[in-house]
Design a protein around this motif. Structure first.
Motif: not given
Length: 276
Positions: A61-66
């Motif tokens: 989830f964190k890696e996909l946050m913009s």
């Protein structure tokens, strides 16, 4: 205006919990393979100050946050217990002590007393077993289809029951005719025959439910707790599994409790962790 949100990023489902502008607790879930949709949903809220998150896919989830958010990581067991305590209070349950059985892909079991708790045990048998065995036996992979099929089934042509063992003789207490003597036990003592998907899946649900409940009861007796709280998304829309667990728990003179929002304990706990 949503300022905080709790997320339980599990292997199968990602659950979200937040308080809306009307001060209502809102619960949502997505398949975890649609994590980009989860991120898009969260990022629509412009005023979020902090996110509480737990579960094995938290980093995904964190890696996909913009956008940069303040993220508070919560250990999964701690989040679940925080959520359970909140939901118990919300639903007006009051227990000094209880066993908490969390049925996910596998099953984790906790002992709770007052404000203290610890993991008491667990088993690899759970929702993953339901789907895995169901798929092997029937070729069905969709959880809802498996659940619906099981609800139509009759396990008596597959499971060996107590009444089959005694065959008309008086059955001694505390046994009952409908109790399982051997899960899938009739398969090995009869000539090969075709069994319907419905019947096979009903037997799988019985096997999974009895294993989970037996272990929960053993741990409840070990810790002298009369109440067993069953939670986890595996219970959602699987009436056969829930009925097996409830019936067997009562048979063993324990009190089963099923929370209304049982599948969201982790997400609610992640949200409540932000208040501490």
């Amino acid at each position: 205006m949503v300022k905080e949100i709790g997320i339980d990023a599990g292997g199968t489902l990602t659950k979200l919990a937040y308080i809306d502008e009307h001060e209502q607790l809102i619960l949502k879930h997505y398949p975890s393979y649609k994590m980009a949709e989860v991120v898009a949903f969260v990022e629509q809220f412009k005023d979020i100050a902090v996110i509480g998150i737990t579960g094995g896919r938290a980093e995904q989830f964190k890696e996909l946050m913009s956008k940069p958010y303040n993220i508070n990581y919560v250990v999964e067991f701690e989040a679940t217990l925080l959520g359970v305590r909140h939901l118990l209070k919300k639903e007006n349950h009051h227990f000094d002590q209880a066993i908490i059985t969390n049925i996910g892909s596998g099953t984790s079991i906790h002992y709770m007393r007052g404000n203290t708790s610890f993991r008491a045990g667990g088993t690899g048998v759970g929702g993953g077993t339901l789907i895995g065995l169901g798929a092997l036996l029937t070729g069905m992979y969709n959880y809802d289809d498996i659940s619906e099929s099981a609800s139509r089934g009759n396990r008596k042509s597959i499971d060996l029951l107590v009444e089959d063992i005694f065959q008309g003789l008086e059955i001694p207490a505390p046994l009952s005719p409908e109790q399982t003597a051997s899960n899938f036990g009739k398969i090995g003592i009869k000539k090969p025959q075709q069994h319907s998907n419905d019947n096979m899946l009903a037997s799988v649900a019985r096997l999974v439910g009895e294993v989970i409940t037996t272990l929960s009861i053993q741990l409840s007796e070990q810790h002298e707790a009369d109440v067993i709280i069953y939670i986890g998304t595996t219970l959602t829309d699987h009436d056969v599994l829930k009925d097996v667990i409830e019936e067997y728990t009562i048979l063993k003179k324990k009190t089963p409790v099923f929370l209304n929002d049982h599948g969201f304990s982790g997400a609610v706990g992640a949200l409540k962790s932000l208040d501490q």
